[in-house]
Design a protein around this motif. Structure first.
Motif, PDB file in Angstrom:
ATOM      1  N   ARG A   1       8.264 -48.449 -80.522  1.00  0.00           N
ATOM      2  CA  ARG A   1       9.312 -48.868 -79.586  1.00  0.00           C
ATOM      3  C   ARG A   1      10.458 -49.499 -80.371  1.00  0.00           C
ATOM      4  O   ARG A   1      10.233 -50.353 -81.244  1.00  0.00           O
ATOM      5  CB  ARG A   1       8.758 -49.856 -78.570  1.00  0.00           C
ATOM      6  CG  ARG A   1       9.787 -50.287 -77.505  1.00  0.00           C
ATOM      7  CD  ARG A   1       9.163 -51.254 -76.524  1.00  0.00           C
ATOM      8  NE  ARG A   1       8.111 -50.613 -75.757  1.00  0.00           N
ATOM      9  CZ  ARG A   1       8.310 -49.884 -74.667  1.00  0.00           C
ATOM     10  NH1 ARG A   1       9.542 -49.706 -74.208  1.00  0.00           N
ATOM     11  NH2 ARG A   1       7.290 -49.346 -74.029  1.00  0.00           N
TER      12      ARG A   1
ATOM     13  N   MET B   1       2.146 -37.879 -85.488  1.00  0.00           N
ATOM     14  CA  MET B   1       2.950 -38.376 -84.381  1.00  0.00           C
ATOM     15  C   MET B   1       2.506 -39.808 -84.098  1.00  0.00           C
ATOM     16  O   MET B   1       1.365 -40.052 -83.699  1.00  0.00           O
ATOM     17  CB  MET B   1       2.792 -37.493 -83.149  1.00  0.00           C
ATOM     18  CG  MET B   1       3.773 -37.788 -82.041  1.00  0.00           C
ATOM     19  SD  MET B   1       3.907 -36.423 -80.839  1.00  0.00           S
ATOM     20  CE  MET B   1       2.237 -36.333 -80.218  1.00  0.00           C
TER      21      MET B   1
ATOM     22  N   SER C   1       7.579 -39.700 -86.801  1.00  0.00           N
ATOM     23  CA  SER C   1       6.805 -38.881 -87.726  1.00  0.00           C
ATOM     24  C   SER C   1       7.399 -39.011 -89.117  1.00  0.00           C
ATOM     25  O   SER C   1       8.463 -39.611 -89.316  1.00  0.00           O
ATOM     26  CB  SER C   1       6.799 -37.419 -87.285  1.00  0.00           C
ATOM     27  OG  SER C   1       5.943 -36.644 -88.107  1.00  0.00           O
TER      28      SER C   1
ATOM     29  N   ARG D   1      11.441 -46.608 -73.261  1.00  0.00           N
ATOM     30  CA  ARG D   1      10.185 -45.927 -73.552  1.00  0.00           C
ATOM     31  C   ARG D   1       9.890 -45.970 -75.046  1.00  0.00           C
ATOM     32  O   ARG D   1      10.735 -46.333 -75.864  1.00  0.00           O
ATOM     33  CB  ARG D   1      10.238 -44.478 -73.082  1.00  0.00           C
ATOM     34  CG  ARG D   1      11.244 -43.606 -73.838  1.00  0.00           C
ATOM     35  CD  ARG D   1      11.047 -42.152 -73.495  1.00  0.00           C
ATOM     36  NE  ARG D   1      12.020 -41.279 -74.128  1.00  0.00           N
ATOM     37  CZ  ARG D   1      11.931 -40.832 -75.365  1.00  0.00           C
ATOM     38  NH1 ARG D   1      10.929 -41.210 -76.128  1.00  0.00           N
ATOM     39  NH2 ARG D   1      12.849 -40.013 -75.852  1.00  0.00           N
ATOM     40  N   GLU D   2       8.683 -45.557 -75.384  1.00  0.00           N
ATOM     41  CA  GLU D   2       8.304 -45.478 -76.787  1.00  0.00           C
ATOM     42  C   GLU D   2       8.784 -44.165 -77.395  1.00  0.00           C
ATOM     43  O   GLU D   2       8.852 -43.135 -76.706  1.00  0.00           O
ATOM     44  CB  GLU D   2       6.787 -45.590 -76.922  1.00  0.00           C
ATOM     45  CG  GLU D   2       6.242 -46.976 -76.601  1.00  0.00           C
ATOM     46  CD  GLU D   2       4.749 -47.051 -76.860  1.00  0.00           C
ATOM     47  OE1 GLU D   2       4.052 -46.052 -76.590  1.00  0.00           O
ATOM     48  OE2 GLU D   2       4.285 -48.099 -77.334  1.00  0.00           O
TER      49      GLU D   2
ATOM     50  N   ILE E   1       5.140 -36.858 -74.608  1.00  0.00           N
ATOM     51  CA  ILE E   1       4.814 -38.251 -74.353  1.00  0.00           C
ATOM     52  C   ILE E   1       3.908 -38.290 -73.137  1.00  0.00           C
ATOM     53  O   ILE E   1       4.255 -37.761 -72.071  1.00  0.00           O
ATOM     54  CB  ILE E   1       6.088 -39.085 -74.108  1.00  0.00           C
ATOM     55  CG1 ILE E   1       7.015 -38.981 -75.307  1.00  0.00           C
ATOM     56  CG2 ILE E   1       5.742 -40.514 -73.806  1.00  0.00           C
ATOM     57  CD1 ILE E   1       8.331 -39.659 -75.107  1.00  0.00           C
ATOM     58  N   ASN E   2       2.755 -38.907 -73.277  1.00  0.00           N
ATOM     59  CA  ASN E   2       1.785 -38.989 -72.192  1.00  0.00           C
ATOM     60  C   ASN E   2       1.436 -37.605 -71.658  1.00  0.00           C
ATOM     61  O   ASN E   2       1.347 -37.389 -70.450  1.00  0.00           O
ATOM     62  CB  ASN E   2       2.315 -39.862 -71.043  1.00  0.00           C
ATOM     63  CG  ASN E   2       2.477 -41.315 -71.463  1.00  0.00           C
ATOM     64  OD1 ASN E   2       1.697 -41.809 -72.271  1.00  0.00           O
ATOM     65  ND2 ASN E   2       3.489 -41.984 -70.928  1.00  0.00           N
TER      66      ASN E   2
ATOM     67  N   ASN F   1       8.405 -41.058 -80.242  1.00  0.00           N
ATOM     68  CA  ASN F   1       7.462 -40.327 -81.086  1.00  0.00           C
ATOM     69  C   ASN F   1       8.055 -40.262 -82.487  1.00  0.00           C
ATOM     70  O   ASN F   1       9.070 -39.612 -82.716  1.00  0.00           O
ATOM     71  CB  ASN F   1       7.230 -38.907 -80.549  1.00  0.00           C
ATOM     72  CG  ASN F   1       6.265 -38.902 -79.386  1.00  0.00           C
ATOM     73  OD1 ASN F   1       5.344 -39.719 -79.350  1.00  0.00           O
ATOM     74  ND2 ASN F   1       6.477 -38.010 -78.440  1.00  0.00           N
TER      75      ASN F   1
ATOM     76  N   ILE G   1       5.535 -50.889 -84.137  1.00  0.00           N
ATOM     77  CA  ILE G   1       4.572 -49.807 -84.317  1.00  0.00           C
ATOM     78  C   ILE G   1       3.181 -50.425 -84.372  1.00  0.00           C
ATOM     79  O   ILE G   1       2.839 -51.117 -85.337  1.00  0.00           O
ATOM     80  CB  ILE G   1       4.867 -48.999 -85.592  1.00  0.00           C
ATOM     81  CG1 ILE G   1       6.272 -48.390 -85.543  1.00  0.00           C
ATOM     82  CG2 ILE G   1       3.823 -47.894 -85.777  1.00  0.00           C
ATOM     83  CD1 ILE G   1       6.669 -47.648 -86.795  1.00  0.00           C
TER      84      ILE G   1
ATOM     85  N   ASN H   1      -2.392 -33.858 -79.716  1.00  0.00           N
ATOM     86  CA  ASN H   1      -3.495 -34.821 -79.724  1.00  0.00           C
ATOM     87  C   ASN H   1      -4.602 -34.433 -80.692  1.00  0.00           C
ATOM     88  O   ASN H   1      -5.777 -34.713 -80.457  1.00  0.00           O
ATOM     89  CB  ASN H   1      -4.054 -35.016 -78.308  1.00  0.00           C
ATOM     90  CG  ASN H   1      -4.801 -36.330 -78.162  1.00  0.00           C
ATOM     91  OD1 ASN H   1      -4.436 -37.326 -78.782  1.00  0.00           O
ATOM     92  ND2 ASN H   1      -5.852 -36.330 -77.355  1.00  0.00           N
TER      93      ASN H   1
ATOM     94  N   ARG I   1       3.432 -43.567 -82.259  1.00  0.00           N
ATOM     95  CA  ARG I   1       4.203 -44.161 -81.165  1.00  0.00           C
ATOM     96  C   ARG I   1       4.859 -45.447 -81.640  1.00  0.00           C
ATOM     97  O   ARG I   1       4.251 -46.271 -82.337  1.00  0.00           O
ATOM     98  CB  ARG I   1       3.286 -44.464 -79.980  1.00  0.00           C
ATOM     99  CG  ARG I   1       2.547 -43.252 -79.450  1.00  0.00           C
ATOM    100  CD  ARG I   1       3.484 -42.273 -78.776  1.00  0.00           C
ATOM    101  NE  ARG I   1       4.024 -42.826 -77.571  1.00  0.00           N
ATOM    102  CZ  ARG I   1       3.366 -42.841 -76.392  1.00  0.00           C
ATOM    103  NH1 ARG I   1       2.146 -42.327 -76.315  1.00  0.00           N
ATOM    104  NH2 ARG I   1       3.920 -43.349 -75.325  1.00  0.00           N
TER     105      ARG I   1
END
Length: 834
Positions: free
Chosen positions: A547, A543, A577, A572-573, A186-187, A575, A623, A517, A545
């Protein structure tokens, strides 16, 4: 008080002195001494190895205790740590833009103080040390260290200048390994590390900046524990406290398995000790029945006799505990030196907890496994002086054995702290004992029935009829031999098959590199570059993101939970899939796999437990600005230490169709192809390459440390097993003396008696070995699947080792325990046995 001393204590002391001089307590004292020494040695060494593993895990965390906060940490927190003698290191992290003359890039900025890192080594890469060299503190004044991918993304190298806010800083090194960074997707951004005292000059600490403060503490275990007790009640909102292993599931699972293997050796040692004590106490009880009958005739009451034996054995247990703990400390000191030399590590000093384990083990084993046979002594009737009668089975005897099994379970649970493993081992021991008794009794009856047809094999017929005449004793001997052999075979399985199975969970080609990424249009090109380099990587996983908004249409936020981890997760958000099939490193523990056309989600069990989500619940996610509602149809157990790409939440493909996504993949990159990472970043500047090779190597070192410790403890525990086998044969020595005496009087020669005894020992040993092989394989498979969580086949070698080894050990052990029986004159033997 005087009456108690003369009526109870003095007889107990005299009985202890008399029985010790006559040698009656020798076998029982030796069994207790070996029990305490074995338990203490395993405990001391396990304690030191566990402390070494904790320290090793602390190096991956960067400290013995870590406090993370969304706001600056109060000075009182730092002062209290210093007052307790702890080292403290502070740093701040934030996202920022770094720029050079060739461009700009979002980076993860980390400002560290001069004490960083407290635990572990930060490695910098240079031409002389491509794998990295350790540095003692943070960057020099006016300089930064950067991740390798920034050299390609920004076209810079060591010696160039990088702009951070209002500051221009010189690049002094390239980071090869950052011990406490972890694997967070994340980030994720390339790292830039600078000095904490220069962060203010950058002008990045504005009102809108999102800075996360971290304090790490290191020091003696007692000081760390005291500080945690002080700090926990004072934690403020947004503060999180972590210990080694808590922040790394891939490390924690390996640590848990290491502790489980050490615990298994300790539990098997307790089993061996319990059987040895029970056999020795049984022999002591049978040899003292006549003496107790005489005492009853002389006016001694049951209470007085019971008190005498309780005092005698309490003193014996205390002596065995003190001497056993001292021997255990010496034994573990020698083993620890060997472990430290082979692993090139300095093991921490042990705590005194294993000493208490050893002392309590002596008392519990004596009370739990010596009490049932000894409790029959105070019920011996005075008429036994005139009439020899075998003791009858009483319900209270069954209760005594049940109490002994409960004592064993409590001791195992106290030693291990693992209720499930203690229950499996205790239940396996009890079930095995029951099966051994039934099969052995049936087999001895069957063999005895066949003896009548053996007209021309007199020695074999005598051996089988001898077993038939005392089926109870022969069955007890087979059970004792089977349990001892089963534990020894299980230890061997632990040392070979189970440890190899653990190693197999972390193969040599486990993924050590992550590509993050990846843009949708880059998937084919990235895959082609990896194929050209001879690297096999699975198809990149999407992937997305999202919440979490609501559970069962009830809105959730941080105030909905008291648990700190749950609060962080909903803030937090996620991940998210989707995958067409269940990943190989995942296993369903509840429900079914996702319907590709449905609106479903599969959750990792830990996440579901933390957020109190169950099967059939509906979850609402945001989303990309769109509200999505899904139903929980399965829960998954995720093997984080596989280093595959894994997610907490997997959804049906139709749910995430059209949502903005990047892609991620992992693969194994051989050490001689590390330049591929730089080539990928040069061609695809948006990629982030995460090298987890150092973490993977650390996990492998944990495995090898535990393997070596188990192997060394295995050697010592086998010595305790030998005591069980010797006690099993010695327990029937008196009965055999009387039987041989009768046969000698009836004219049997020494050669025939020796041959008869050899046949009987081979039969008992072979039967015991076959039963032990079956029990060890079944228990090993149960432990592998239920505790260690990997599969184990059906090894063939325990059958051969069990039958052949059982027969050999039976002959050797029986020959030693029964030596002199066949050479004793008949008249003397009858007098001794009378």
């Amino acid at each position: 008080m005087t009456r108690i001393w003369t009526r109870y204590l003095v007889p107990g002391l005299r009985a202890l002195k008399r029985d010790w001089r006559s040698g009656e307590l020798g076998l029982l004292a030796l069994a207790l001494l070996i029990a305490v020494t074995a338990v203490g040695s395993v405990g001391f060494l396990s304690d030191r190895v566990s402390a070494a593993l904790d320290r090793s895990s602390a190096q991956m965390l960067g400290g013995d205790l870590v406090l993370r906060a969304d706001e600056p940490i109060a000075q009182e927190v730092i002062d209290q740590a210093a007052a307790l003698g702890l080292e403290v290191s502070l740093y701040r992290t934030m996202s920022s833009m770094a720029s050079t003359q060739k461009g700009m890039r979002l980076v993860s900025l980390k400002a560290v103080d001069a004490s960083y890192p407290l635990r572990g080594d930060l490695l910098l890469r240079d031409e002389a040390a491509p794998q990295g060299r350790a540095v003692a503190s943070g960057p020099p004044p006016g300089s930064v260290w950067i991740d390798p991918q920034l050299t390609g993304l920004l076209g810079v190298d060591v010696g160039d200048t990088i702009e951070l806010g209002e500051s221009s800083l010189r690049i002094e090194g390239v980071i090869a390994y950052e011990p406490d960074r972890g694997v967070q997707f994340i980030n994720v951004a390339p790292r830039v590390m600078m000095r904490l005292d220069e962060l203010g000059a950058t002008g990045l600490l504005g009102p809108a900046s999102r800075v996360r403060d971290t304090a790490k503490f290191a020091g003696p275990a007692q000081a760390v524990h005291a500080y945690r007790l002080w700090l926990e009640p004072r934690l403020a909102r947004g503060q999180q406290l972590s210990e080694p292993g808590e922040a790394r599931p891939e490390i924690q699972r390996s640590l848990d398995r290491a502790y489980q293997f050490l615990t298994l050796v300790a539990l098997l040692t307790v089993i061996i000790s319990a059987v040895a004590v029970a056999l020795a106490a049984r022999r002591f009880s049978r040899r003292h029945r006549d003496g107790v009958a005489v005492m009853r005739c002389m006016g001694a009451g049951r209470r007085q006799i019971a008190a005498m034996f309780c005092i005698e054995f309490l003193l014996l247990a205390l002596c065995a505990a003190v001497l056993g703990v001292a021997l255990a400390f010496l034994v573990q000191a020698g083993l620890a030196q060997l472990v430290a030399a082979l692993l090139d590590v300095d093991l921490p000093k042990p705590s005194w907890t294993p000493a208490w384990h050893g002392g309590v083990a002596a008392l519990l084993l004596l009370a739990g496994f010596a009490l049932p046979p000894l409790s029959a002594l105070y019920r011996v009737p005075p008429m036994r002086v005139l009439r020899q009668a075998a003791g009858r089975w009483a319900p209270r005897t069954a209760l005594s054995y049940a109490a002994g099994l409960l004592a064993f379970f409590l001791l195992a649970w106290w030693m291990s702290g693992d209720a499930r493993m203690s229950l499996l081992v205790s239940g396996g021991f009890l079930a095995g004992l029951a099966v051994f008794f039934c099969v052995a009794y049936a087999a001895i009856r069957l063999l005895g029935g066949l003896a009548g047809g053996l007209r021309n094999a007199s020695s074999l017929r005598f051996a089988l009829r001898g077993m038939m005449r005392r089926p109870g004793l022969a069955t007890a001997q087979v059970c004792a031999l089977s349990v001892g052999l089963m534990v020894m075979l299980l230890l061997t399985l632990t040392r070979t098959d189970l440890l190899d199975g653990w190693r197999g969970t972390l193969p040599a080609d486990a993924p050590n590199t992550f590509l993050i990424n990846i843009q949708p249009e880059q998937r084919q090109a990235v895959g082609a570059r990896l194929e050209e380099a001879g690297v096999h990587a699975p198809a990149p996983a999407p992937m997305v993101r999202g919440r979490l908004l609501a559970i069962n249409d009830v809105p959730v936020d941080a105030h909905s939970y008291e648990d700190e981890r749950a609060q962080r997760m909903v803030e937090r958000e996620f991940n998210l899939s989707h995958m067409a099939a269940l990943p190989a490193s995942n296993s369903l523990v509840a429900g079914r796999w996702l319907d590709p056309q449905g609106s479903e989600v599969s959750l990792e069990t830990g996440l579901a437990q933390t957020l109190a989500i169950g099967m059939g619940d509906t979850l609402s996610f945001d989303i990309a600005g769109q509200a999505v509602r899904v139903t929980v149809t399965s829960l998954r157990e995720v093997k984080w230490d596989s280093f595959d790409v894994n997610f907490f939440a997997l959804m049906s493909p139709t749910v995430l169709e059209g949502a903005p996504a990047t892609y991620i993949t992992s693969f194994y990159l051989p050490p001689d192809r590390l330049e591929l990472n730089q080539r990928l970043v040069d061609e695809f500047p948006n990629l982030t390459v995460v090298d987890v090779g150092a973490i993977l190597g650390h996990v492998r070192r944990i495995v090898e440390q535990a393997v070596l410790a188990v192997q060394l403890l295995f050697l010592f525990t086998v010595l305790a097993g030998v005591q069980v086998l010797a006690a099993a044969f010695a327990a029937t020595r008196d009965e055999r003396i009387h039987e041989v005496a009768v046969l000698r009087v009836l004219g049997a020669g020494a050669t025939r008696l020796r041959r008869t005894q050899l046949i009987e020992l081979i039969a008992l040993g072979g039967l015991s070995g076959a039963l032990a092989a079956l029990g060890s394989i079944l228990l090993a498979r149960l432990l592998a699947e239920r505790v260690f969580e990997f599969s184990l086949g059906w090894p063939w070698w325990p059958w051969v080792a069990g039958v052949v080894g059982g027969a050999l050990i039976s002959c050797l052990g029986g020959g030693l325990a029964l030596r002199g029986v066949l050479r004793t004159p008949p008249l003397r033997m009858l007098r001794e046995a009378a």
